[in-house]
Design a protein around this motif. Structure first.
Motif, mmCIF file in Angstrom:
data_model
loop_
_atom_site.group_PDB
_atom_site.id
_atom_site.type_symbol
_atom_site.label_atom_id
_atom_site.label_comp_id
_atom_site.label_asym_id
_atom_site.label_seq_id
_atom_site.Cartn_x
_atom_site.Cartn_y
_atom_site.Cartn_z
ATOM 1 N N ASP A 1 14.216 4.539 -7.091
ATOM 2 C CA ASP A 1 14.043 3.450 -8.056
ATOM 3 C C ASP A 1 12.569 3.264 -8.409
ATOM 4 O O ASP A 1 12.215 3.083 -9.576
ATOM 5 C CB ASP A 1 14.600 2.135 -7.511
ATOM 6 C CG ASP A 1 16.116 2.136 -7.421
ATOM 7 O OD1 ASP A 1 16.757 2.961 -8.104
ATOM 8 O OD2 ASP A 1 16.652 1.313 -6.669
ATOM 9 N N ILE A 2 11.710 3.316 -7.411
ATOM 10 C CA ILE A 2 10.277 3.157 -7.658
ATOM 11 C C ILE A 2 9.743 4.364 -8.430
ATOM 12 O O ILE A 2 8.963 4.212 -9.365
ATOM 13 C CB ILE A 2 9.509 2.935 -6.347
ATOM 14 C CG1 ILE A 2 9.854 1.556 -5.780
ATOM 15 C CG2 ILE A 2 8.007 3.069 -6.559
ATOM 16 C CD1 ILE A 2 9.230 1.252 -4.437
ATOM 17 N N ASN A 3 10.177 5.559 -8.049
ATOM 18 C CA ASN A 3 9.754 6.747 -8.787
ATOM 19 C C ASN A 3 10.169 6.671 -10.249
ATOM 20 O O ASN A 3 9.387 6.994 -11.146
ATOM 21 C CB ASN A 3 10.327 8.017 -8.154
ATOM 22 C CG ASN A 3 9.520 8.486 -6.982
ATOM 23 O OD1 ASN A 3 8.317 8.321 -6.940
ATOM 24 N ND2 ASN A 3 10.189 9.085 -6.009
ATOM 25 N N LYS A 4 11.403 6.238 -10.515
ATOM 26 C CA LYS A 4 11.877 6.122 -11.896
ATOM 27 C C LYS A 4 11.070 5.074 -12.652
ATOM 28 O O LYS A 4 10.673 5.294 -13.798
ATOM 29 C CB LYS A 4 13.356 5.779 -11.946
ATOM 30 C CG LYS A 4 13.873 5.698 -13.383
ATOM 31 C CD LYS A 4 15.337 5.399 -13.446
ATOM 32 C CE LYS A 4 15.898 5.273 -14.837
ATOM 33 N NZ LYS A 4 15.034 5.101 -15.943
ATOM 34 N N ALA A 5 10.805 3.948 -12.013
ATOM 35 C CA ALA A 5 10.025 2.898 -12.666
ATOM 36 C C ALA A 5 8.619 3.390 -12.984
ATOM 37 O O ALA A 5 8.080 3.105 -14.065
ATOM 38 C CB ALA A 5 9.966 1.656 -11.784
ATOM 39 N N ARG B 1 0.872 -1.174 0.000
ATOM 40 C CA ARG B 1 0.000 0.000 0.000
ATOM 41 C C ARG B 1 0.912 1.229 0.000
ATOM 42 O O ARG B 1 1.739 1.404 0.905
ATOM 43 C CB ARG B 1 -0.898 -0.015 1.225
ATOM 44 C CG ARG B 1 -1.808 -1.225 1.236
ATOM 45 C CD ARG B 1 -2.852 -1.107 2.339
ATOM 46 N NE ARG B 1 -3.591 -2.321 2.518
ATOM 47 C CZ ARG B 1 -4.492 -2.820 1.675
ATOM 48 N NH1 ARG B 1 -4.756 -2.193 0.562
ATOM 49 N NH2 ARG B 1 -5.121 -3.943 1.931
ATOM 50 N N LEU B 2 0.772 2.049 -1.036
ATOM 51 C CA LEU B 2 1.691 3.166 -1.204
ATOM 52 C C LEU B 2 1.671 4.137 -0.039
ATOM 53 O O LEU B 2 2.690 4.701 0.320
ATOM 54 C CB LEU B 2 1.397 3.904 -2.512
ATOM 55 C CG LEU B 2 1.704 3.118 -3.776
ATOM 56 C CD1 LEU B 2 1.361 3.952 -4.996
ATOM 57 C CD2 LEU B 2 3.159 2.703 -3.823
ATOM 58 N N ARG B 3 0.510 4.336 0.587
ATOM 59 C CA ARG B 3 0.469 5.311 1.686
ATOM 60 C C ARG B 3 1.331 4.856 2.864
ATOM 61 O O ARG B 3 1.742 5.671 3.679
ATOM 62 C CB ARG B 3 -0.964 5.560 2.135
ATOM 63 C CG ARG B 3 -1.644 4.386 2.789
ATOM 64 C CD ARG B 3 -3.060 4.785 3.241
ATOM 65 N NE ARG B 3 -3.736 3.685 3.849
ATOM 66 C CZ ARG B 3 -4.496 2.804 3.213
ATOM 67 N NH1 ARG B 3 -4.680 2.922 1.917
ATOM 68 N NH2 ARG B 3 -5.080 1.818 3.854
ATOM 69 N N HIS B 4 1.631 3.559 2.947
ATOM 70 C CA HIS B 4 2.488 3.051 4.013
ATOM 71 C C HIS B 4 3.956 3.011 3.594
ATOM 72 O O HIS B 4 4.815 2.815 4.429
ATOM 73 C CB HIS B 4 2.048 1.647 4.442
ATOM 74 C CG HIS B 4 0.675 1.610 5.009
ATOM 75 N ND1 HIS B 4 0.313 2.316 6.135
ATOM 76 C CD2 HIS B 4 -0.437 0.961 4.609
ATOM 77 C CE1 HIS B 4 -0.963 2.096 6.406
ATOM 78 N NE2 HIS B 4 -1.447 1.276 5.491
ATOM 79 N N ALA B 5 4.205 3.194 2.300
ATOM 80 C CA ALA B 5 5.567 3.105 1.799
ATOM 81 C C ALA B 5 6.142 4.474 1.441
ATOM 82 O O ALA B 5 7.230 4.560 0.900
ATOM 83 C CB ALA B 5 5.602 2.196 0.569
ATOM 84 N N LEU B 6 5.397 5.528 1.716
ATOM 85 C CA LEU B 6 5.867 6.867 1.352
ATOM 86 C C LEU B 6 6.964 7.319 2.287
ATOM 87 O O LEU B 6 6.934 6.996 3.457
ATOM 88 C CB LEU B 6 4.695 7.849 1.380
ATOM 89 C CG LEU B 6 3.632 7.594 0.328
ATOM 90 C CD1 LEU B 6 2.468 8.561 0.529
ATOM 91 C CD2 LEU B 6 4.175 7.734 -1.069
ATOM 92 N N PRO B 7 7.927 8.068 1.891
ATOM 93 C CA PRO B 7 8.151 8.471 0.506
ATOM 94 C C PRO B 7 8.709 7.308 -0.307
ATOM 95 O O PRO B 7 9.404 6.434 0.221
ATOM 96 C CB PRO B 7 9.168 9.602 0.619
ATOM 97 C CG PRO B 7 9.925 9.299 1.876
ATOM 98 C CD PRO B 7 8.932 8.620 2.803
ATOM 99 N N LEU B 8 8.386 7.307 -1.590
ATOM 100 C CA LEU B 8 8.835 6.229 -2.464
ATOM 101 C C LEU B 8 10.310 6.395 -2.798
ATOM 102 O O LEU B 8 10.817 7.511 -2.889
ATOM 103 C CB LEU B 8 8.010 6.235 -3.759
ATOM 104 C CG LEU B 8 6.513 6.015 -3.583
ATOM 105 C CD1 LEU B 8 5.803 6.142 -4.917
ATOM 106 C CD2 LEU B 8 6.230 4.669 -2.957
#
Length: 63
Positions: free
Chosen positions: A16-20, A6-13
């Protein structure tokens, strides 16, 4: 679904994830532009994207 993040639990991204994500968005936009230029009807493009989204959702739910 234990491998779904769940992205809200993994913020900030991470970078590597932002680039992908940026690369994915660019590739999708380029593919849509190419399909439009080839004359595919917009409804067919939308249906194709919707089908892939549905399939990915199904894969996440069954995992």
């Amino acid at each position: 679904m234990s491998d779904v993040t769940r992205l809200r639990h993994a913020l900030p991204l991470s970078q590597d994830i932002n680039k992908a994500l940026i690369d994915l968005d660019s590739a999708i936009a380029k593919a849509i532009d190419t399909a439009k230029a080839a004359g595919l009807p917009q409804g067919l493009i939308v249906a194709e994207l919707h089908g892939h989204a549905h399939a990915q959702t199904h894969n996440m739910v069954k995992a």
